[in-house]
Design an enzyme around this catalytic site. Structure first.
Site, mmCIF file in Angstrom:
data_model
loop_
_atom_site.group_PDB
_atom_site.id
_atom_site.type_symbol
_atom_site.label_atom_id
_atom_site.label_comp_id
_atom_site.label_asym_id
_atom_site.label_seq_id
_atom_site.Cartn_x
_atom_site.Cartn_y
_atom_site.Cartn_z
ATOM 1 C CD GLU A 45 -52.803 -87.158 -18.193
ATOM 2 O OE1 GLU A 45 -51.905 -88.019 -18.120
ATOM 3 O OE2 GLU A 45 -53.249 -86.723 -17.183
ATOM 4 C CG LEU A 60 -50.717 -81.630 -12.459
ATOM 5 C CD1 LEU A 60 -52.273 -82.188 -13.211
ATOM 6 C CD2 LEU A 60 -49.777 -82.955 -12.797
#
Length: 191
Positions: free
Chosen positions: A33, A23
């Site tokens: 998240e 990421l």
């Protein structure tokens, strides 16, 4: 049966979704998240408690998941690859491409499948954006730019509309580890 294809993704302001196989904000963790991702991809439709959701991902996305977290628990994991001959260790199924993966769901495995979630990568997202079927995009808008080398395609207002709200998805501004983000849901305009 016309299934809704659900895409789920977290994106930087420039559409970045990955950097060097991870990421873009790595090593910073956005635990809430991740919880949002897990809750959405695991939660089944009421009345479908005897089924499991399906997560479909490309080989690079599969490899980006830490080995200790593969397969994604409580979901049927399908990996797409034109190179592999057998599912990677831990994956439930291997398909050459997205249409092949979706055909798996119409066979015997389809009886066990509830919702379908597409979790990456970039080429799969691009393909889904052009697939004429009901689609939803669950987008986490990361409000800080990070270096990226993999991108989510543009969301065309001619194909998708941003929903003002969606059950179980917060519309409030989120913040973790100094990074702000917002959850958004788009619905395809297909008939």
């Amino acid at each position: 049966m016309s299934r809704v294809l659900n895409c789920i993704v977290a994106v930087c302001p420039d559409g970045g979704i990955g950097y060097k196989g991870d990421l873009p904000w790595h090593p910073t963790r956005l635990n809430n998240e991740f919880k949002h991702f897990r809750r959405l991809t695991v939660t089944r439709t009421p009345g479908a408690e005897d089924k499991q959701n399906v997560v479909i991902m490309g080989r690079k996305t599969w490899n980006s998941i830490p080995e200790k977290n593969r397969p994604l628990n409580d979901r049927i994991n399908i990996v797409l690859s034109r190179q592999l001959e057998a599912p990677p260790s831990g994956a439930h199924h291997l398909a050459r491409d997205l249409p092949s993966a979706l055909r798996l769901l119409d066979g015997p495995e389809g009886l066990l499948a509830d919702q379908v979630w597409l979790i990456g990568g970039s080429s799969m997202y691009s393909e889904v954006m052009e697939t004429p079927c009901p689609r939803r995009l669950f987008v986490t808008r990361i409000l800080k730019q990070f270096p990226s080398d993999t991108f989510f395609p543009d969301i065309s207002p001619a194909q998708f509309r941003l929903l003002p709200e969606y059950p179980g998805v917060s519309s409030e501004l989120q913040e973790e580890n100094g990074i702000q983000y917002r959850f958004q849901v788009y619905q395809s305009l297909d008939p």
